[in-house]
Design an enzyme around this catalytic site. Sequence first.
Site, PDB file in Angstrom:
ATOM      1  N   ASP A 157       5.276   2.878  -4.984  1.00 39.34           N
ATOM      2  CA  ASP A 157       3.980   2.832  -4.301  1.00 39.34           C
ATOM      3  C   ASP A 157       3.549   1.376  -4.125  1.00 39.34           C
ATOM      4  O   ASP A 157       4.308   0.443  -4.406  1.00 39.34           O
ATOM      5  CB  ASP A 157       2.936   3.642  -5.059  1.00 39.34           C
ATOM      6  CG  ASP A 157       2.548   3.026  -6.396  1.00 39.34           C
ATOM      7  OD1 ASP A 157       3.385   2.302  -6.977  1.00 39.34           O
ATOM      8  OD2 ASP A 157       1.421   3.259  -6.866  1.00 39.34           O
TER       9      ASP A 157
ATOM     10  N   THR B 135      -5.444  12.747 -17.752  1.00 42.05           N
ATOM     11  CA  THR B 135      -4.884  11.837 -16.764  1.00 42.05           C
ATOM     12  C   THR B 135      -5.471  10.439 -16.956  1.00 42.05           C
ATOM     13  O   THR B 135      -6.674  10.286 -17.123  1.00 42.05           O
ATOM     14  CB  THR B 135      -5.184  12.356 -15.342  1.00 42.05           C
ATOM     15  OG1 THR B 135      -4.558  13.637 -15.198  1.00 42.05           O
ATOM     16  CG2 THR B 135      -4.670  11.412 -14.287  1.00 42.05           C
TER      17      THR B 135
ATOM     18  N   LYS C 188       2.356   2.589 -16.368  1.00 35.72           N
ATOM     19  CA  LYS C 188       3.524   3.258 -15.812  1.00 35.72           C
ATOM     20  C   LYS C 188       4.334   2.236 -15.030  1.00 35.72           C
ATOM     21  O   LYS C 188       3.798   1.224 -14.591  1.00 35.72           O
ATOM     22  CB  LYS C 188       3.116   4.453 -14.964  1.00 35.72           C
ATOM     23  CG  LYS C 188       2.064   4.206 -13.914  1.00 35.72           C
ATOM     24  CD  LYS C 188       1.675   5.531 -13.269  1.00 35.72           C
ATOM     25  CE  LYS C 188       0.458   5.374 -12.369  1.00 35.72           C
ATOM     26  NZ  LYS C 188      -0.774   5.867 -12.970  1.00 35.72           N
TER      27      LYS C 188
ATOM     28  N   SER D 248      -3.519   0.839  -5.702  1.00 36.62           N
ATOM     29  CA  SER D 248      -2.332   1.625  -6.036  1.00 36.62           C
ATOM     30  C   SER D 248      -1.635   2.207  -4.805  1.00 36.62           C
ATOM     31  O   SER D 248      -1.119   1.478  -3.984  1.00 36.62           O
ATOM     32  CB  SER D 248      -2.700   2.713  -7.044  1.00 36.62           C
ATOM     33  OG  SER D 248      -1.552   3.360  -7.534  1.00 36.62           O
ATOM     34  N   HIS D 249      -1.652   3.523  -4.679  1.00 35.47           N
ATOM     35  CA  HIS D 249      -0.927   4.229  -3.622  1.00 35.47           C
ATOM     36  C   HIS D 249      -1.792   4.460  -2.387  1.00 35.47           C
ATOM     37  O   HIS D 249      -1.357   5.125  -1.455  1.00 35.47           O
ATOM     38  CB  HIS D 249      -0.424   5.569  -4.165  1.00 35.47           C
ATOM     39  CG  HIS D 249      -1.535   6.371  -4.785  1.00 35.47           C
ATOM     40  ND1 HIS D 249      -2.161   5.975  -5.945  1.00 35.47           N
ATOM     41  CD2 HIS D 249      -2.142   7.521  -4.405  1.00 35.47           C
ATOM     42  CE1 HIS D 249      -3.114   6.849  -6.245  1.00 35.47           C
ATOM     43  NE2 HIS D 249      -3.117   7.789  -5.334  1.00 35.47           N
TER      44      HIS D 249
ATOM     45  N   ARG E 172     -12.314   1.501  -6.723  1.00 32.62           N
ATOM     46  CA  ARG E 172     -11.648   1.537  -5.427  1.00 32.62           C
ATOM     47  C   ARG E 172     -12.646   1.912  -4.346  1.00 32.62           C
ATOM     48  O   ARG E 172     -13.346   2.916  -4.460  1.00 32.62           O
ATOM     49  CB  ARG E 172     -10.483   2.528  -5.435  1.00 32.62           C
ATOM     50  CG  ARG E 172      -9.374   2.106  -6.380  1.00 32.62           C
ATOM     51  CD  ARG E 172      -8.268   3.123  -6.437  1.00 32.62           C
ATOM     52  NE  ARG E 172      -7.310   2.760  -7.481  1.00 32.62           N
ATOM     53  CZ  ARG E 172      -6.301   3.514  -7.870  1.00 32.62           C
ATOM     54  NH1 ARG E 172      -6.103   4.688  -7.309  1.00 32.62           N
ATOM     55  NH2 ARG E 172      -5.479   3.120  -8.832  1.00 32.62           N
TER      56      ARG E 172
ATOM     57  N   SER F 210       1.979  12.763 -11.159  1.00 30.61           N
ATOM     58  CA  SER F 210       1.654  12.015  -9.940  1.00 30.61           C
ATOM     59  C   SER F 210       2.586  10.815  -9.771  1.00 30.61           C
ATOM     60  O   SER F 210       2.154   9.716  -9.447  1.00 30.61           O
ATOM     61  CB  SER F 210       0.194  11.587  -9.941  1.00 30.61           C
ATOM     62  OG  SER F 210      -0.122  10.910 -11.140  1.00 30.61           O
TER      63      SER F 210
ATOM     64  N   GLU G 122       3.444  11.226 -15.939  1.00 38.51           N
ATOM     65  CA  GLU G 122       2.441  11.996 -15.220  1.00 38.51           C
ATOM     66  C   GLU G 122       3.101  12.650 -14.017  1.00 38.51           C
ATOM     67  O   GLU G 122       4.047  12.090 -13.447  1.00 38.51           O
ATOM     68  CB  GLU G 122       1.315  11.088 -14.709  1.00 38.51           C
ATOM     69  CG  GLU G 122       0.494  10.440 -15.792  1.00 38.51           C
ATOM     70  CD  GLU G 122      -0.592   9.520 -15.230  1.00 38.51           C
ATOM     71  OE1 GLU G 122      -1.597   9.349 -15.910  1.00 38.51           O
ATOM     72  OE2 GLU G 122      -0.413   8.982 -14.120  1.00 38.51           O
TER      73      GLU G 122
ATOM     74  N   ASP H 177       3.862   0.866  -9.647  1.00 35.06           N
ATOM     75  CA  ASP H 177       3.846   1.573 -10.933  1.00 35.06           C
ATOM     76  C   ASP H 177       4.283   3.028 -10.789  1.00 35.06           C
ATOM     77  O   ASP H 177       4.601   3.678 -11.776  1.00 35.06           O
ATOM     78  CB  ASP H 177       2.475   1.477 -11.629  1.00 35.06           C
ATOM     79  CG  ASP H 177       1.334   2.095 -10.848  1.00 35.06           C
ATOM     80  OD1 ASP H 177       1.531   2.490  -9.682  1.00 35.06           O
ATOM     81  OD2 ASP H 177       0.216   2.159 -11.406  1.00 35.06           O
ATOM     82  N   ARG H 178       4.353   3.542  -9.551  1.00 35.16           N
ATOM     83  CA  ARG H 178       4.819   4.911  -9.332  1.00 35.16           C
ATOM     84  C   ARG H 178       6.228   4.910  -8.764  1.00 35.16           C
ATOM     85  O   ARG H 178       6.676   3.911  -8.201  1.00 35.16           O
ATOM     86  CB  ARG H 178       3.885   5.641  -8.365  1.00 35.16           C
ATOM     87  CG  ARG H 178       2.484   5.801  -8.918  1.00 35.16           C
ATOM     88  CD  ARG H 178       1.595   6.579  -7.971  1.00 35.16           C
ATOM     89  NE  ARG H 178       0.255   6.647  -8.531  1.00 35.16           N
ATOM     90  CZ  ARG H 178      -0.575   7.670  -8.400  1.00 35.16           C
ATOM     91  NH1 ARG H 178      -0.198   8.728  -7.716  1.00 35.16           N
ATOM     92  NH2 ARG H 178      -1.769   7.649  -8.938  1.00 35.16           N
TER      93      ARG H 178
ATOM     94  N   ASP I 296       1.575  -0.774  -5.677  1.00 33.45           N
ATOM     95  CA  ASP I 296       1.595  -1.724  -6.801  1.00 33.45           C
ATOM     96  C   ASP I 296       2.782  -1.504  -7.736  1.00 33.45           C
ATOM     97  O   ASP I 296       2.835  -2.089  -8.819  1.00 33.45           O
ATOM     98  CB  ASP I 296       0.281  -1.686  -7.578  1.00 33.45           C
ATOM     99  CG  ASP I 296       0.031  -0.366  -8.286  1.00 33.45           C
ATOM    100  OD1 ASP I 296       0.506   0.678  -7.800  1.00 33.45           O
ATOM    101  OD2 ASP I 296      -0.655  -0.363  -9.328  1.00 33.45           O
TER     102      ASP I 296
END
Length: 583
Positions: free
Chosen positions: A300, A368, A400, A124-125, A25, A389, A387, A304-305, A302
Amino acid sequence: MVTFAVSKVESTPFDGQKPGTSGLRKKVKVFAQPHYLHNFVQSTFNALSAEKVTGATLVVSGDGRYFSKDAIQIIIKMAAANGVRRVWVGQNGLLSTPAVSAVIRERTGHDGAKATGAFILTASHNPGGPNEDFGIKYNMENGGPAPESITDKIYENTKTIREYLIAENLPNVDITVPGVTSFSGPEGQFDVEVFDSASDYVALMKSIFDFQSIRKLLSSPKFSFCYDALHGVAGAYAKRIFVEELGAQESSLLNCTPKEDFGGGHPDPNLTYAKELVARMGLGKSNTGEEPPEFGAAADGDADRNMILGKRFFVTPSDSVAIIAANAVDAIPYFSGGLKGVARSMPTSAALDVVAKHLNLKFFEVPTGWKFFGNLMDAGMCSVCGEESFGTGSDHIREKDGIWAVLAWLSILAYKNKDNLNGEKLVTVEDIVRQHWATYGRHYYTRYDYENVDAGAAKELMAYLVKLQSSLSEVNDIVKGVRSDISKVVHADEFEYKDPVDGSVSKHQGIRYLFEDGSRLVFRLSGTGSEGATIRLYIEQYEKDSSKTGRDSQEALAPLVDVALKLSKMQEFTGRSAPTVIT
């Protein structure tokens, strides 16, 4: 059929192309440099075995953030040049991270092909846009993130790369329309298939959950629902699942149009960044006067959260995974035969541990990074995991899965209310959480994030904490000097994990201070930022007395927070008087 040629392009290494916990990233301007993305993609191809590249089928898609469309075309051209047989792209380049995992595991192409891996384009986020973040990671044939053995090879390759392969004269593929485009190259035919982003994932969700019972819940006049995609890729699934399949009102969906810059917002589903949802659920500072919905959730970038909210009530991710595990067998058909085991990341609260002990389930504490859960799942040792997060999932895929978590909660609510839909009052999210605390005790829990801290200062702070662990008496003198009412530290270490499946050892996974009463302080450097360092401080206190489980979390944790900040000399090392985000 267009014929393409393969070019070898000379290049030189870039510093710092080391994948973090989930890929590489950086800022868009870094990725947009000539050869930068190309080097990383070629280093990945070079790290994979020949059969995973030559003649293989790869998925290339992501969360739709800025620079994704350019990156997809570059990777298609490089895949063709490296002998890949076909590339699958979600329509408009959109596939959530969990959907990519599902596509790798579940999808069969029109010609019988199965995917062997994927390039997922996401940070991601993290925010998106021309001046914000971009990311890329590689997932393996099991649908999960590449293990450290592969990411270490990728990194080593980035340090020595001298050339990459690309089919420069391959025309750009129209990724807005489903269909197959075929080309001819030195290795034979090369196909790019653009397919519907949602179909495979929706089919998988319908095989896991009882959509009929959820639909009944959502149709109850007493139940109201709200889902916020924060302008991320979850919007590509929300209407299909919640409106078309489950009958929710379209007005229940917030920010469900995917945007390259996430509408200028920060697509991180927490109480700080999901402002609109937080206000609608009655948790904002101002009272709108409108009655909040019974249930709210956010995703988020993508997808996954997840964040789960009840009416004026926040569910911590640590509690969420514990409650899902405690109710899964009764409420979710996929788990009706029982759970194989449960797992959590080390910084996540021990709420899941208590459930595992109570239900006599196998339990694992891992570093993690979702790849550690994937190993356990592939070995048939884990069914549900999470997790702190805001990541929750199960062995249906190897990532996730934010929408899965929302459907799991809706399933639990549907189960708890199955005989009550015509009653006076529904069992609420808050009721379920408070009943859980009454049964298992409560883990008061908070996380302080210090973002974009000077990397050198962050490393010094962590080194100081490790050195301090050599003398617990000195640690306890500091603790007692701050708060005499705090339990004493009985163990301190730097978390190390030996994988029970492959025997691999992961060191330096976070610094722990464990107290006699079950409280914990954990300090960790996050690998998900794109610049600087993020220090994460986790503070946890266990309360078994059911008469004391209703306190305000920040009030209950205030003494331990005080100890954590003084013990770590946080302000002294970082110059920060307050965290960037409190969760």
